[in-house]
Design an enzyme around this catalytic site. Structure first.
Site, PDB file in Angstrom:
ATOM      1  N   GLY A  98       5.575 -34.809  15.262  1.00  0.00           N
ATOM      2  CA  GLY A  98       4.212 -34.357  15.574  1.00  0.00           C
ATOM      3  C   GLY A  98       3.958 -33.079  14.801  1.00  0.00           C
ATOM      4  O   GLY A  98       4.067 -31.987  15.347  1.00  0.00           O
TER       5      GLY A  98
ATOM      6  N   GLY B 174       1.617 -31.243  13.891  1.00  0.00           N
ATOM      7  CA  GLY B 174       0.289 -30.648  14.055  1.00  0.00           C
ATOM      8  C   GLY B 174       0.423 -29.156  14.317  1.00  0.00           C
ATOM      9  O   GLY B 174       1.368 -28.515  13.833  1.00  0.00           O
TER      10      GLY B 174
ATOM     11  N   ASN C 129       0.652 -31.220  27.118  1.00  0.00           N
ATOM     12  CA  ASN C 129      -0.133 -30.685  28.218  1.00  0.00           C
ATOM     13  C   ASN C 129      -0.318 -31.780  29.272  1.00  0.00           C
ATOM     14  O   ASN C 129      -0.189 -32.962  28.979  1.00  0.00           O
ATOM     15  CB  ASN C 129      -1.496 -30.235  27.674  1.00  0.00           C
ATOM     16  CG  ASN C 129      -2.101 -29.135  28.513  1.00  0.00           C
ATOM     17  OD1 ASN C 129      -1.474 -28.610  29.426  1.00  0.00           O
ATOM     18  ND2 ASN C 129      -3.335 -28.783  28.212  1.00  0.00           N
TER      19      ASN C 129
ATOM     20  N   LYS D  58      -0.589 -25.752  35.831  1.00  0.00           N
ATOM     21  CA  LYS D  58      -1.398 -25.724  34.593  1.00  0.00           C
ATOM     22  C   LYS D  58      -2.399 -26.876  34.612  1.00  0.00           C
ATOM     23  O   LYS D  58      -3.565 -26.706  34.226  1.00  0.00           O
ATOM     24  CB  LYS D  58      -0.456 -25.812  33.391  1.00  0.00           C
ATOM     25  CG  LYS D  58      -1.130 -25.854  32.032  1.00  0.00           C
ATOM     26  CD  LYS D  58      -1.294 -24.455  31.469  1.00  0.00           C
ATOM     27  CE  LYS D  58      -2.124 -24.322  30.203  1.00  0.00           C
ATOM     28  NZ  LYS D  58      -2.021 -25.357  29.229  1.00  0.00           N
TER      29      LYS D  58
ATOM     30  N   ASN E 180     -15.654 -20.572  28.684  1.00  0.00           N
ATOM     31  CA  ASN E 180     -15.035 -20.488  30.020  1.00  0.00           C
ATOM     32  C   ASN E 180     -15.830 -19.546  30.932  1.00  0.00           C
ATOM     33  O   ASN E 180     -16.021 -19.832  32.116  1.00  0.00           O
ATOM     34  CB  ASN E 180     -13.578 -20.025  29.906  1.00  0.00           C
ATOM     35  CG  ASN E 180     -12.712 -21.070  29.222  1.00  0.00           C
ATOM     36  OD1 ASN E 180     -13.161 -22.188  28.964  1.00  0.00           O
ATOM     37  ND2 ASN E 180     -11.471 -20.720  28.913  1.00  0.00           N
TER      38      ASN E 180
ATOM     39  N   GLU F 240      -7.362 -35.009  26.283  1.00  0.00           N
ATOM     40  CA  GLU F 240      -6.186 -35.406  27.066  1.00  0.00           C
ATOM     41  C   GLU F 240      -6.587 -35.659  28.526  1.00  0.00           C
ATOM     42  O   GLU F 240      -5.755 -35.541  29.434  1.00  0.00           O
ATOM     43  CB  GLU F 240      -5.094 -34.339  26.932  1.00  0.00           C
ATOM     44  CG  GLU F 240      -4.545 -34.280  25.506  1.00  0.00           C
ATOM     45  CD  GLU F 240      -3.435 -33.258  25.283  1.00  0.00           C
ATOM     46  OE1 GLU F 240      -2.336 -33.632  24.834  1.00  0.00           O
ATOM     47  OE2 GLU F 240      -3.671 -32.067  25.560  1.00  0.00           O
TER      48      GLU F 240
HETATM   49  P1  NAD Z   1      -2.159 -31.682  17.084  1.00  0.00           P
HETATM   50  O1  NAD Z   1      -3.159 -32.775  17.171  1.00  0.00           O
HETATM   51  O2  NAD Z   1      -2.461 -30.488  16.241  1.00  0.00           O
HETATM   52  O3  NAD Z   1      -0.763 -32.261  16.576  1.00  0.00           O
HETATM   53  C1  NAD Z   1      -0.255 -33.483  16.956  1.00  0.00           C
HETATM   54  C2  NAD Z   1       0.374 -34.119  15.725  1.00  0.00           C
HETATM   55  O4  NAD Z   1       1.112 -35.255  16.125  1.00  0.00           O
HETATM   56  C3  NAD Z   1      -0.656 -34.594  14.698  1.00  0.00           C
HETATM   57  O5  NAD Z   1      -0.331 -34.052  13.446  1.00  0.00           O
HETATM   58  C4  NAD Z   1      -0.471 -36.103  14.686  1.00  0.00           C
HETATM   59  O6  NAD Z   1      -0.708 -36.687  13.422  1.00  0.00           O
HETATM   60  C5  NAD Z   1       0.990 -36.206  15.090  1.00  0.00           C
HETATM   61  N1  NAD Z   1       1.377 -37.534  15.578  1.00  0.00           N
HETATM   62  C6  NAD Z   1       0.812 -38.260  16.557  1.00  0.00           C
HETATM   63  N2  NAD Z   1       1.445 -39.456  16.694  1.00  0.00           N
HETATM   64  C7  NAD Z   1       2.450 -39.457  15.768  1.00  0.00           C
HETATM   65  C8  NAD Z   1       3.443 -40.404  15.398  1.00  0.00           C
HETATM   66  N3  NAD Z   1       3.540 -41.589  16.001  1.00  0.00           N
HETATM   67  N4  NAD Z   1       4.294 -40.090  14.422  1.00  0.00           N
HETATM   68  C9  NAD Z   1       4.216 -38.892  13.771  1.00  0.00           C
HETATM   69  N5  NAD Z   1       3.284 -37.956  14.075  1.00  0.00           N
HETATM   70  C10 NAD Z   1       2.412 -38.238  15.063  1.00  0.00           C
HETATM   71  O7  NAD Z   1      -1.843 -31.237  18.576  1.00  0.00           O
HETATM   72  P2  NAD Z   1      -1.361 -29.802  19.094  1.00  0.00           P
HETATM   73  O8  NAD Z   1      -2.531 -28.902  19.219  1.00  0.00           O
HETATM   74  O9  NAD Z   1      -0.185 -29.360  18.313  1.00  0.00           O
HETATM   75  O10 NAD Z   1      -0.937 -30.170  20.603  1.00  0.00           O
HETATM   76  C11 NAD Z   1       0.270 -30.832  20.925  1.00  0.00           C
HETATM   77  C12 NAD Z   1       0.452 -30.726  22.445  1.00  0.00           C
HETATM   78  O11 NAD Z   1       0.625 -29.336  22.775  1.00  0.00           O
HETATM   79  C13 NAD Z   1      -0.797 -31.190  23.236  1.00  0.00           C
HETATM   80  O12 NAD Z   1      -0.406 -31.834  24.416  1.00  0.00           O
HETATM   81  C14 NAD Z   1      -1.524 -29.895  23.555  1.00  0.00           C
HETATM   82  O13 NAD Z   1      -2.323 -29.962  24.719  1.00  0.00           O
HETATM   83  C15 NAD Z   1      -0.356 -28.936  23.732  1.00  0.00           C
HETATM   84  N6  NAD Z   1      -0.679 -27.524  23.480  1.00  0.00           N
HETATM   85  C16 NAD Z   1      -1.345 -27.157  22.364  1.00  0.00           C
HETATM   86  C17 NAD Z   1      -1.624 -25.807  22.154  1.00  0.00           C
HETATM   87  C18 NAD Z   1      -2.343 -25.331  20.903  1.00  0.00           C
HETATM   88  O14 NAD Z   1      -2.708 -24.152  20.833  1.00  0.00           O
HETATM   89  N7  NAD Z   1      -2.537 -26.158  19.889  1.00  0.00           N
HETATM   90  C19 NAD Z   1      -1.208 -24.854  23.100  1.00  0.00           C
HETATM   91  C20 NAD Z   1      -0.508 -25.273  24.231  1.00  0.00           C
HETATM   92  C21 NAD Z   1      -0.248 -26.625  24.419  1.00  0.00           C
HETATM   93  O1  KPL Z   2      -5.424 -23.890  29.059  1.00  0.00           O
HETATM   94  C1  KPL Z   2      -6.613 -23.737  28.929  1.00  0.00           C
HETATM   95  C2  KPL Z   2      -7.329 -24.676  28.014  1.00  0.00           C
HETATM   96  O2  KPL Z   2      -8.369 -24.332  27.464  1.00  0.00           O
HETATM   97  O3  KPL Z   2      -6.801 -25.786  27.837  1.00  0.00           O
HETATM   98  C3  KPL Z   2      -7.329 -22.673  29.712  1.00  0.00           C
HETATM   99  C4  KPL Z   2      -7.666 -21.497  28.834  1.00  0.00           C
HETATM  100  C5  KPL Z   2      -6.418 -22.197  30.840  1.00  0.00           C
HETATM  101  C6  KPL Z   2      -8.585 -23.189  30.349  1.00  0.00           C
HETATM  102  O4  KPL Z   2      -8.282 -24.199  31.270  1.00  0.00           O
END
Ligand code: NAD
Ligand code: KPL
Length: 313
Positions: A17, A19, A113, A192, A210, A272
């Protein structure tokens, strides 16, 4: 920084992943000198990655190019430690693609998440140890293979089967990834989830930051009451403690931000929802526990997503 243990080579981190979160972790682990390999979706992505000569991590004014190695899911290389960083709705399919490469006793860190995807992944790979993670760090992709570390935060990791903290938390320490081993990771994930259910859907429906929810206090309070009751019914009383106060604190502290779900909808991306509100409503249904306001919210959000041609699961 202490030298590596010279008796054995450090275990490679495979990151599935590539990303925002996956590349944020990959860049920091690689910067600390640890072996890291990104697993990218397909040959076209691998080609594009090779053309970029690596990942760029942007922190404030500084940027670093890190030549992390990359490979395809079908590569024939055993995996001993995996960080899964795709979205919750992609997690099960992604793990299935590389399941045959996971060594017995491997560690798999699930950084999704919400709830539901972690349990689905764990059921698919019973030969490994699944560690659930919850993070308040923030990252986004400025462009392909260029990740911005947008918000310092903390990551909690834990084992729902109450196992010991793994020795490789040292790698996170070495990489300056703020973290803590949590004996109550499920409670953290539920908490969360509840915060996200009380805030994110309303920000989408009212199309606001928010802070805009300060004008809808009664509605937020009703959702908090229902969520707290549901948490208790799901044996998560600790996660229910003072939920409303924390929700209002987060609304105030992040008043200028758009929630992650708002950002997804605004950019036409899948949300999600199925692992947040969907999971909460399903948990209530299984326990025959009435959550009329959460149900109504879920239906309003589904209608909203359908109108925009977005998936509602
Ligand atoms: P994103 O969309 O940026 O990255 C996900 C990556 O996974 C993408 O590049 C996608 O192409 C890849 N992917 C999906 N299926 C795949 C497969 N079968 N094989 C290879 N690659 C594959 O997502 P993100 O923002 O990094 O979020 C990931 C998780 O982390 C989510 O659940 C999100 O809610 C959580 N999260 C994100 C943040 C943030 O700031 N981005 C913060 C906290 C939690
Ligand atoms: O986690 C968050 C989100 O945007 O996904 C906060 C900032 C807590 C809002 O629910």
């Amino acid at each position: 920084m202490p030298p590596f243990n010279c008796r054995s080579a450090p275990t490679r981190w495979h990151i599935l992943g590539a990303g925002s979160m996956g590349t944020l972790w990959a860049a920091r682990l690689a910067r600390a000198g640890l072996p890291v390999t990104l697993i990218v979706r397909n040959a076209a992505r691998l080609h594009a990655y090779k053309a970029a000569h690596g990942l760029t991590l942007v922190e404030g004014e500084q940027s670093h190019l890190l030549p992390v190695t990359a490979q395809l899911p079908e590569t024939d290389e055993p995996i001993e430690r995996l960080l899964l960083t795709c979205k919750a709705y992609d997690a099960e399919h992604a793990i299935a693609q590389i399941a045959h490469r996971l060594q017995p006793g491997a560690d798999v860190v699930l950084l999704q998440n919400g709830l539901g995807s972690q349990q689905a992944v764990a059921a698919r790979v019973p030969q490994v140890r699944c560690i659930f993670a919850s993070s308040t760090e923030g990252a986004f992709r400025e462009s392909d293979w260029r990740v911005v570390f947008a918000g310092a935060g903390h990551t909690w990791l834990g084992d729902t089967r109450q196992g010991e903290a793994p020795h490789w938390l040292e790698d996170l320490q070495r990489s300056h990834i703020a973290h803590e081993w949590s004996p109550t990771i499920l409670s953290r994930l539920w908490r969360k989830l509840a915060l996200n259910c009380a805030i994110n859907p309303l920000t989408v429906l009212y199309n606001c930051r928010n802070g805009g929810l300060q004008a809808h206090r009664a509605e937020v309070d009703t959702l908090c009451d229902e969520l707290a009751a549901l948490l208790k019914r799901c044996d998560q009383a600790e996660a229910a403690d003072n939920l409303d106060a924390e929700v209002h604190r987060v609304i105030q502290a992040t008043a200028n931000n758009y929630s992650s779900m708002h950002q997804d909808v605004a950019q036409g991306r899948r949300t999600e929802i199925g692992y947040l509100l969907g999971y909460a409503c399903e948990a209530a249904r299984q326990r025959q526990f009435a959550v009329p306001h959460l149900h109504a919210l879920h239906h309003r959000l589904i209608d909203h997503l359908k109108q925009r041609g977005l998936p509602c699961n």
